[in-house]
Design an enzyme around this catalytic site. Structure first.
Site, short mmCIF file in Angstrom:
data_model
loop_
_atom_site.label_atom_id
_atom_site.label_comp_id
_atom_site.label_asym_id
_atom_site.label_seq_id
_atom_site.Cartn_x
_atom_site.Cartn_y
_atom_site.Cartn_z
CE LYS A 1 -2.50 -4.42 2.68
NZ LYS A 1 -1.55 -4.45 2.01
CB CYS B 1 -0.92 -3.47 10.87
SG CYS B 1 0.09 -4.14 11.27
CG ASN C 1 0.46 0.43 3.91
OD1 ASN C 1 0.67 0.49 4.57
ND2 ASN C 1 0.43 0.05 3.55
#
Lengths: 242, 302
Positions: free
Chosen positions: B164, B129, B100
């Site tokens: 993501k 994030c 990741n």
């Protein structure tokens, strides 16, 4: 490290907002004073890290202060109920041999120092609390053969002031220290000692997992980033960045 | 017996269960609880080009049915992950590894990917994030930026690239489409929701960083909805993530269109949860009349 069910055999207040909970179950994984457990409670998403005040292979004594939803919930649990406990967690204190070890506890931070003092044998113990009604374990520490000094912020018992005042007032001589308590207390203690004497400090931090996976409780130490739950909660004085 | 194998953009997993990035560290911490070789794959802790200490503590705040974290991408940096963490994991773990990666510029994403490429099986790119400034989520809230990162990463790897995405957007579908158009091999949906708690006794935010990423069972219906919306609009596989805590949640995610499912916050309370789900999933699928973990579960089929 594992999760196991423990039976509550005692859960009662021993001081203002402070409870003692005794648990029976397979506790043989605990190998050092100052280690902790992480308790799953109904209605709380995360487990609650609670320090172990005393232990043997067959059970644990936990001391906790009611400070929020989790510990409130704990205080309502009854004898006979089963608790989901993760253990053993953290490194705990390394019991070193010194002539005059000093043990300094503040508030509920006194809890893990009981099992430590039991193993030290010859310690001088200084306990700091806000007021007389917040104090617990004075007699228990004395029963271990330790010399016990008290400091209360309001002067209702022992030295009026902080643990550092009690150490000065009683001219306590020591060649090593162990401490657990609020950060300002530990900071003042280390400032007073001025690195002439070494020691170990137990830290507290909000945790996610309690077993080193989530990095929720990392502190910056001299040796680098350290997880309070896995690399701590006990750190050597030399490693701490104030 | 139910065949739980799934193919994730060409990488075969023995089952669709993957611990999500951030709750599993670099794989070592869960070994006491179970053998990680039972997992479909492991998704490593978010990794950046340079080492990061992350945000000050407190980094964790509990919520009703969930938690907020503001860890802030603490990691030892990609070189240390390659030199120490991945070799240590490979010693006892033989299933696929998902890296990741995160960055603060398109170049950082590209370089981080280029370095880690040879050491993992799938690259998951975190453009979502919520805990770092001038990076992370800012790339994932804009379709153009997300596409730029996707192109940059794709230019340096032949491994499958999953982007993501953040749920903190008005409409996740155009961003998902932009990633697909830019060459993404798959998507992970979703990262955490921006959230906050206040300590009423101290009159200040619980988290030192004020806000953080909200995860846990409370977000499951929203994550599920986003997986459903996106899976029906793209032709690349989706890893469903967000609030999953049971085999039945996993089946829901797969019915919504997920090919594999990541388990996050719930493993912090119950470290053996992935193992439990892996054991219960085939039993549940069998009971529901499915023989395979494939498209036959989906409500809408491509």
């Amino acid at each position: 490290m594992k999760t196991a069910l423990f039976e509550i055999i005692e859960n009662q207040p021993i001081a203002h907002d402070i409870f003692r909970m005794r648990l029976v179950g397979d506790a043989h994984g605990i190998s050092a004073p100052g280690q902790f457990v992480n308790i799953a409670l109904e209605g709380c998403f995360l487990r609650r890290p609670i320090s172990v005040s005393d232990y043997d292979d067959h059970g644990l004594t936990l001391i906790y202060k009611v400070v929020g939803r989790g510990t409130e919930k704990m205080s309502t649990l009854h004898v006979g109920e089963m608790l989901d406990v993760m253990l053993p967690l953290g490194n705990g204190f390394t019991v070193a041999s010194h002539q005059h070890p000093l043990v300094v506890g503040g508030g509920v931070g006194i809890a893990p120092l009981y099992a430590l003092t039991k193993r030290l044998g010859n310690a001088t113990v200084v306990l700091g609390v806000r007021s007389k009604e917040d104090l617990f374990f004075e007699r228990e520490f004395s029963a271990l053969g330790a010399k016990v000094f008290i400091a209360t912020e309001d002067g209702t018992l022992g030295t009026k002031g902080f643990v550092t005042d009690a150490i000065r007032e009683n001219d306590i001589n020591f060649d090593y220290f162990y401490t657990c308590g609020p950060m300002p207390m530990m900071k003042a203690l280390v400032a007073m000692i001025r690195s002439t004497t070494s020691g170990q400090l137990s830290f507290e931090e909000r945790m996610g997992c309690g077993f080193g996976a989530c990095m929720g409780c990392s502190l910056q130490m001299r040796s680098g980033s350290r997880r309070v739950c896995k690399d701590g909660p006990v750190f050597n004085m030399e490693d701490v960045v104030w | 017996m139910v065949d739980t194998r799934v193919s994730l953009a060409g990488v075969m997993l023995q089952n669709p269960i993957i611990p999500a990035s951030g709750v599993y560290g670099f794989g070592g911490e869960f070994r006491d609880f179970y053998d990680p070789n039972i997992l479909g794959a492991i998704c490593l802790k978010g990794t950046t080009l340079e080492p990061r200490f992350g945000n000050p503590t407190p980094r964790i705040a509990e919520c009703t049915a969930g938690m907020i974290n503001s860890v802030g991408l603490q990691n030892p940096g990609v070189d240390a992950v390659i030199a120490h963490e991945i070799p240590a994991l490979r010693e006892f773990y033989h299933q696929p590894i998902i890296a990741n990666i995160s960055g603060f510029s398109v170049d950082e994403y590209r370089e981080c990917c280029r370095r880690i490429d040879a050491h993992v099986d799938i690259i998951e790119v975190n453009v979502s994030c919520p805990n770092v400034h001038n990076g992370g989520m800012t790339f994932g809230t804009d379709a153009h930026c997300a596409a730029e990162v996707t192109k940059a990463v794709k230019s340096v790897t032949k491994k499958p690239v999953f982007i993501k995405l953040t749920p903190n957007v008005t409409d996740i579908v155009p961003i998902a489409r932009a990633c697909e158009d830019a060459g993404a091999d798959g998507l992970t949906l979703v990262n955490t929701f921006l959230g906050m708690r206040i300590d009423i006794h101290r009159h200040r935010p619980v988290l030192a960083n004020v806000m953080g990423g909200f995860s846990g069972p409370a977000i499951f219906p929203i994550a599920l909805r986003m997986v459903y919306q996106v899976a029906n609009e793209v032709h690349i596989p989706v890893m469903g993530c967000g609030g999953v805590r049971s085999a039945s949640d996993v089946v829901e995610m797969m019915m919504a269109g997920a090919t594999a499912v990541q388990i996050g916050a719930a493993t912090l309370r119950d470290p053996i949860l992935c193992k439990t789900i892996i054991e219960e999933l085939p039993v549940l699928l069998n009971k529901l009349g499915y023989e395979r973990c494939d498209n036959s579960l989906r409500l809408c089929r491509q």
